[in-house]
Design an enzyme around this catalytic site. Structure first.
Site, PDB file in Angstrom:
ATOM      1  N   CYS A  23       7.540  -6.086 -22.697  1.00 35.13           N
ATOM      2  CA  CYS A  23       7.048  -5.147 -21.691  1.00 35.13           C
ATOM      3  C   CYS A  23       7.870  -5.175 -20.394  1.00 35.13           C
ATOM      4  O   CYS A  23       7.534  -4.498 -19.439  1.00 35.13           O
ATOM      5  CB  CYS A  23       5.570  -5.395 -21.371  1.00 35.13           C
ATOM      6  SG  CYS A  23       5.280  -6.977 -20.603  1.00 35.13           S
ATOM      7  N   HIS A  50       0.824  -1.211   0.000  1.00 31.87           N
ATOM      8  CA  HIS A  50       0.000   0.000   0.000  1.00 31.87           C
ATOM      9  C   HIS A  50       0.850   1.249   0.000  1.00 31.87           C
ATOM     10  O   HIS A  50       0.606   2.200  -0.728  1.00 31.87           O
ATOM     11  CB  HIS A  50      -0.847   0.058   1.279  1.00 31.87           C
ATOM     12  CG  HIS A  50      -1.989  -0.859   1.224  1.00 31.87           C
ATOM     13  ND1 HIS A  50      -2.287  -1.716   2.239  1.00 31.87           N
ATOM     14  CD2 HIS A  50      -2.908  -1.054   0.281  1.00 31.87           C
ATOM     15  CE1 HIS A  50      -3.349  -2.408   1.909  1.00 31.87           C
ATOM     16  NE2 HIS A  50      -3.743  -2.021   0.733  1.00 31.87           N
ATOM     17  N   ASP A  92      10.932 -11.255 -15.351  1.00 30.62           N
ATOM     18  CA  ASP A  92      10.886 -12.638 -14.873  1.00 30.62           C
ATOM     19  C   ASP A  92      11.687 -13.561 -15.757  1.00 30.62           C
ATOM     20  O   ASP A  92      12.317 -14.491 -15.266  1.00 30.62           O
ATOM     21  CB  ASP A  92       9.425 -13.117 -14.793  1.00 30.62           C
ATOM     22  CG  ASP A  92       8.758 -12.604 -13.529  1.00 30.62           C
ATOM     23  OD1 ASP A  92       9.384 -12.727 -12.457  1.00 30.62           O
ATOM     24  OD2 ASP A  92       7.652 -12.056 -13.615  1.00 30.62           O
ATOM     25  N   GLU A 141       7.558 -15.321 -19.971  1.00 31.87           N
ATOM     26  CA  GLU A 141       8.480 -14.949 -18.893  1.00 31.87           C
ATOM     27  C   GLU A 141       9.054 -16.169 -18.181  1.00 31.87           C
ATOM     28  O   GLU A 141       9.788 -16.041 -17.221  1.00 31.87           O
ATOM     29  CB  GLU A 141       7.808 -13.976 -17.911  1.00 31.87           C
ATOM     30  CG  GLU A 141       6.410 -14.330 -17.506  1.00 31.87           C
ATOM     31  CD  GLU A 141       5.722 -13.236 -16.697  1.00 31.87           C
ATOM     32  OE1 GLU A 141       6.313 -12.194 -16.406  1.00 31.87           O
ATOM     33  OE2 GLU A 141       4.555 -13.461 -16.327  1.00 31.87           O
TER      34      GLU A 141
HETATM   35  C1  PEP Z   1       8.015  -9.020 -16.364  1.00 28.87           C
HETATM   36  O1  PEP Z   1       8.149 -10.030 -15.684  1.00 28.87           O
HETATM   37  O2  PEP Z   1       8.900  -8.591 -17.139  1.00 28.87           O
HETATM   38  C2  PEP Z   1       6.770  -8.240 -16.291  1.00 28.87           C
HETATM   39  C3  PEP Z   1       6.545  -7.240 -17.102  1.00 28.87           C
HETATM   40  O3  PEP Z   1       5.892  -8.574 -15.314  1.00 28.87           O
HETATM   41  P1  PEP Z   1       6.072  -8.140 -13.777  1.00 28.87           P
HETATM   42  O4  PEP Z   1       7.247  -7.223 -13.692  1.00 28.87           O
HETATM   43  O5  PEP Z   1       4.793  -7.511 -13.378  1.00 28.87           O
HETATM   44  O6  PEP Z   1       6.328  -9.458 -13.125  1.00 28.87           O
HETATM   45 MG    MG Z   2       6.473 -10.886 -14.697  1.00 27.07          MG
END
Ligand code: PEP
Ligand code: MG
Length: 587
Positions: free
Chosen positions: A503, A192, A456, A432
């Protein structure tokens, strides 16, 4: 092992911004509780009533401030705490127990409320477990008021607060003292406090191992909320460097915003889509202002954090529609709740290896009602035609097939209710986990797009915990295996004709842009503040040259070699602007 002595601490880059200020150690005393018998029962009962009234007043003030700073929705956290203070059944129980047991009110309050907490912690509902945390706050508030102690809420102005942990209430109070930033030993990006920091635009680095032991009151601190770095008592040179960086960041940001409506095109004419990752819905205006071509990743787990519960279908539908409308005609890719791993939400769920445990799609498939509620909300929002849906942490085809069955069930249920949705809503998966990366050709037959989550992917490919600062030097974006894996993945995705975007944080790393372009990605989703930077870099690159660079890097065998090669590439091509870009990138 000899540890290198350094004044730099690493943590989790939680809320962006760079700030230089004095440290203020924020310690909360743990109240001692005596179970000795008391003589004056009436007096004890009056004290309890007064302490509750006082706690209500304090909380009322925090609530008012929270409404002003955060809006009604987020301030509701404190309203919920207030309801506990107004619970007559609880208050009567406390008064009766004082009468019967003849114990000090603080003992009774502690014992009775802890009982409630234990019950809540034992619940299988995550909501109940989270509530237990809020009750801890209330319990301590009443006990402190019983002892007539003032909490150390008076914080020096313009400081960086350093604390073991912070509660949402602390975060709001910090704004009164114009707190410049904060650092905690514990806590992650989804706590939070982290979310509130971003909404309040207070730079923050959380999860800094032993920050409170290593930082002393009045130490000068440089807090880099972009990269999760803390410098304690920096050298003059370090201060100069960062001060300069703050100024340059401000001017450069203004300059770059002129690119807002420009497309991202290489000098040899390749076009790119630059989207934003959305961590908190409040960022949406910033996303639009920075010229995002849509949202490539909505981290929906943030809704859980803000609303203190997994929101119902209607609430989610409204949130998703709002995003889709605001971004139209650009697309919005909504990712299902990524629960678990470093984003552990169930408070007492102690897994031996959370990163390899009950996370993402595994958790969702084990909580089908929760998952279906979200799928239905996303499907309904897809009437806008610009909504896509994706799932995290996929490691097998079975997970995709099960999810598709659930999507079909949800469609039927919506049809039965006469609710509209886009029957052709695009469904994709995050890549990932290495097993998914290796099976892209097979996954390509069952999904409409891929989104590569390098955060990841790197962690699982290199077996390095992405959140553990002890092994951070082994977490290498430019490890040859990472570049080779990405090359393989893009190649395989092309064969199945399945669009693949990226991403993970790597897409926002300025050093990585020529590699990502050269690998053949055409859509990048990054933190909104990075969009103008990425556009600027792309507009100065040639795809052909980037491809040559990638081919060379694919032959190299160490991260250092790859990094040096990229640096050489940049130096040969750009001079003036590249210096500015890299000042804002110290990875
Ligand atoms: C990632 O793993 O690159 C990803 C975009 O997801 P998160 O960072 O939310 O695990
Ligand atoms: Mg991820």
């Amino acid at each position: 092992m000899i540890m290198k002595k350094t004044n730099v601490l690493k943590g989790i880059a939680t809320a962006p911004g760079i700030t230089i200020a004095k440290a203020f150690l924020y310690r909360k005393e743990i109240e001692s509780i005596s179970s000795e018998e008391i003589n004056d029962i009436a007096e004890a009962q009056i004290s309890l009533k007064e302490a509750i009234e006082k706690s209500k007043k304090e909380l009322g003030k925090i609530f008012e401030l929270a409404v002003k700073k955060l809006g009604e929705k987020r301030a509701a956290i404190f309203e919920a705490q207030m309801m506990i203070l107004e619970d007559n059944i609880l208050i009567d129980t406390l008064l009766n127990r004082i009468d019967k047991e003849k114990k000090a009110p603080e003992y009774i309050v502690h014992d009775e409320i802890t009982k409630y907490q234990n019950l809540m912690n034992a619940s299988t509902e995550f909501y109940m477990k989270e509530r237990s945390q809020d009750i801890e706050d209330i319990k301590n508030r009443i006990i402190r008021n019983l002892k007539n102690k003032k909490w150390k809420s008076k914080i020096d102005n313009d400081v960086i607060v350093v604390s073991e942990n912070v509660t949402p209430a602390d975060t709001v109070l910090f704004t009164r003292a114009n707190v410049k930033g904060y650092i905690t030993n514990f806590g992650g990006i989804t706590s939070h406090a982290a979310i509130l920091a971003r909404s309040l635009r207070i730079p923050a680095v959380l999860g800094v191992h032993e920050a409170t032991a290593k930082i002393e009151d009045n130490d000068l601190i440089i807090l880099d909320g972009y990269h999760g770095e803390i410098i304690i008592n920096p050298t003059e040179k370090q201060v100069e460097y960062y001060q300069d960086k703050i100024e340059r960041l401000a001017t450069f940001d203004t300059e770059l915003l002129t690119l807002r409506d420009e497309p991202a095109v290489t000098i040899d004419g390749q076009k790119y889509i630059i989207q934003a990752n959305l961590d908190v819905n409040e960022e949406i205006e910033f996303v639009i202002q920075n010229g995002a071509h849509g949202i490539g990743l909505v981290r929906t787990e943030q809704l859980y954090n803000v609303l203190e519960n997994f929101p119902d279908e209607e609430t989610q539908f409204k949130e998703y529609c709002d995003l889709a409308n605001k971004l139209y005609p650009h697309s919005v890719t909504i990712r299902a709740f990524d629960i678990g791993g470093d984003k552990v939400l169930p408070l007492d769920l102690k897994e031996p290896n959370p990163m390899l445990g009950w996370r993402g799609i595994r958790f969702l498939l084990d909580h089908q009602n929760l998952f279906k509620t979200q799928i239905k909300a996303i499907l309904r929002a897809s009437v806008n035609q610009n909504v896509k849906f994706m799932i995290p942490m996929v490691s097998s085809i079975a997970e995709v097939n099960k999810t598709k069955m659930l999507i079909d069930e949800c469609k039927k249920e919506l049809e039965e209710k006469g609710l509209k949705f886009n029957p052709n809503m695009e469904f994709g998966i995050m890549i990932e986990v290495p097993s998914a990366a290796l099976m892209i050709r097979d996954f390509g037959k069952c999904v409409s797009f891929f989104s590569v989550g390098t955060n990841d992917l790197i962690q699982y490919l290199l077996a390095v915990d992405r959140g553990n600062e002890i092994v951070s030097s082994s977490y290498q974006e430019f490890h040859p295996a990472v570049i080779r894996a990405l090359e393989f993945m893009v190649h395989e995705a092309k064969i199945t004709n399945t669009p693949m975007n990226i991403c993970g944080e790597m897409a926002a790393d300025h050093y990585a842009v020529p590699i990502i372009i050269g690998l053949g990605f055409h859509a990048l989703s990054v933190n909104a503040s990075e969009i103008p930077y990425i556009k600027k870099i792309i507009n100065n690159l040639s795809f052909k040259e980037c491809r040559v660079l990638v081919k060379e890097c694919l032959k190299l065998t160490t991260e250092d070699e790859i990094k040096s090669r990229i640096l050489k590439f940049y130096k040969e091509r750009f001079t003036e602007f590249v210096d500015k870009i890299f000042e804002n990138n110290n990875r």
